[in-house]
Design an enzyme around this catalytic site. Sequence first.
Site, PDB file in Angstrom:
ATOM      1  N   GLN A 183       0.835  -1.220   0.000  1.00 19.78           N
ATOM      2  CA  GLN A 183       0.000   0.000   0.000  1.00 19.78           C
ATOM      3  C   GLN A 183       0.861   1.258   0.000  1.00 19.78           C
ATOM      4  OE1 GLN A 183      -3.298  -0.198  -0.113  1.00 19.78           O
ATOM      5  NE2 GLN A 183      -3.822  -2.220   0.632  1.00 19.78           N
TER       6      GLN A 183
ATOM      7  N   LYS B 162      -2.460   8.916   1.912  1.00 17.31           N
ATOM      8  CA  LYS B 162      -3.383   9.019   3.053  1.00 17.31           C
ATOM      9  C   LYS B 162      -2.734   9.769   4.213  1.00 17.31           C
ATOM     10  CE  LYS B 162      -7.349   7.171   2.104  1.00 17.31           C
ATOM     11  NZ  LYS B 162      -8.333   8.137   1.564  1.00 17.31           N
TER      12      LYS B 162
ATOM     13  N   ALA C 216       1.929   3.567  -2.212  1.00 14.55           N
ATOM     14  CA  ALA C 216       1.413   4.788  -2.850  1.00 14.55           C
ATOM     15  C   ALA C 216       0.171   5.298  -2.114  1.00 14.55           C
ATOM     16  CB  ALA C 216       1.072   4.501  -4.317  1.00 14.55           C
ATOM     17  N   TYR C 217      -0.659   4.360  -1.699  1.00 21.41           N
ATOM     18  CA  TYR C 217      -1.921   4.712  -1.016  1.00 21.41           C
ATOM     19  C   TYR C 217      -1.631   5.240   0.391  1.00 21.41           C
ATOM     20  CZ  TYR C 217      -6.570   3.705   1.042  1.00 21.41           C
ATOM     21  OH  TYR C 217      -7.788   3.772   1.687  1.00 21.41           O
ATOM     22  N   ALA C 218      -0.800   4.506   1.135  1.00 23.22           N
ATOM     23  CA  ALA C 218      -0.488   4.893   2.518  1.00 23.22           C
ATOM     24  C   ALA C 218       0.153   6.276   2.553  1.00 23.22           C
ATOM     25  CB  ALA C 218       0.438   3.856   3.151  1.00 23.22           C
TER      26      ALA C 218
END
Length: 251
Positions: free
Chosen positions: A151, A158, A153-155
């Site tokens: 995760q 966020k 890129a997502y983490a």
Amino acid sequence: MGKLQDKVVIITGGAGGIGSGMAKAMVKEGAIVAIVDLNEETGKAMEKELQAISPKSMFLQANLMDRENLGQIIKKVVDKYGKLDVLVNNAHASKQKTIEETTQEDLDFSFGTGFYPTFYLMKAALPYLKETKRNVINFASGAGLEGHTTQGAYAAAKEAIRGLSRVAANEWGKFGINVNIISPLANSPGVQAWAKAQPEYYEDIKGKIPMGRFGDVEEDIGRVAVFLASEDSKYITGQTIMVDGGSIMLH
Ligand SMILES: NC(=O)c1ccc[n+]([C@@H]2O[C@H](COP(=O)([O-])OP(=O)(O)OC[C@H]3O[C@@H](n4cnc5c(N)ncnc54)[C@H](O)[C@@H]3O)[C@@H](O)[C@H]2O)c1
């Protein structure tokens, strides 16, 4: 009178999943909701459902990746309703890959659908939020808080959103604007797709939910969004509210 009577709310990604759950919970409390989404089909269907309760609510089709058009979203809503009370930055899309596999394109996709729209919509909304002295609700994830594998890129996007939200809470408190963050767990189409792609990871997360289930997008997440958008939460700002059945307990 509902808790959000005649409040004008923008929800990005409001055509499905948690966004639609929040939209449904908010119109039931008297809000006028503008849902902004890429998906025209689900957007139009959700618009109908919302208008049955809140006739002035509407769907705006937009790709949040089009950064130069983000200001237009705020303008269209304010032109139509004359004000903006609540901005909910909910939409976010990303690819699940290890850091080794992650490309610039993957980073651009996650930041382009999540972080940049959150930043630019907040900036464009500020003059109007100063007038109404209301709320911004942004979205975080346990994947960012705990650093879940695949995760990256997502983490990163966020946690960038959480950092930005805390800065905004500090800068905008003097204007009477609250900025809070929801970190949810809910049974959305996004989660269902992820469960299919990574069933072991899904079961692992599910097994660690003290409440024993994924949340309901309207009853569990939507009701908390109503609270954060209402007068009831006016002394809460800069906080990450875990709406995840107890999966992560902040300390
Ligand atoms: N569902 C969960 O358990 C969970 C867990 C942690 C964090 N989150 C966060 O909560 C929020 C909502 O999640 P969800 O599971 O409901 O997501 P979802 O993927 O089910 O729905 C997202 C919505 O955003 C729209 N969207 C996607 N890209 C867009 C774009 N470029 N422009 C405009 N609209 C776009 C989609 O069409 C869809 O309607 C997201 O920020 C997500 O990261 C969800």
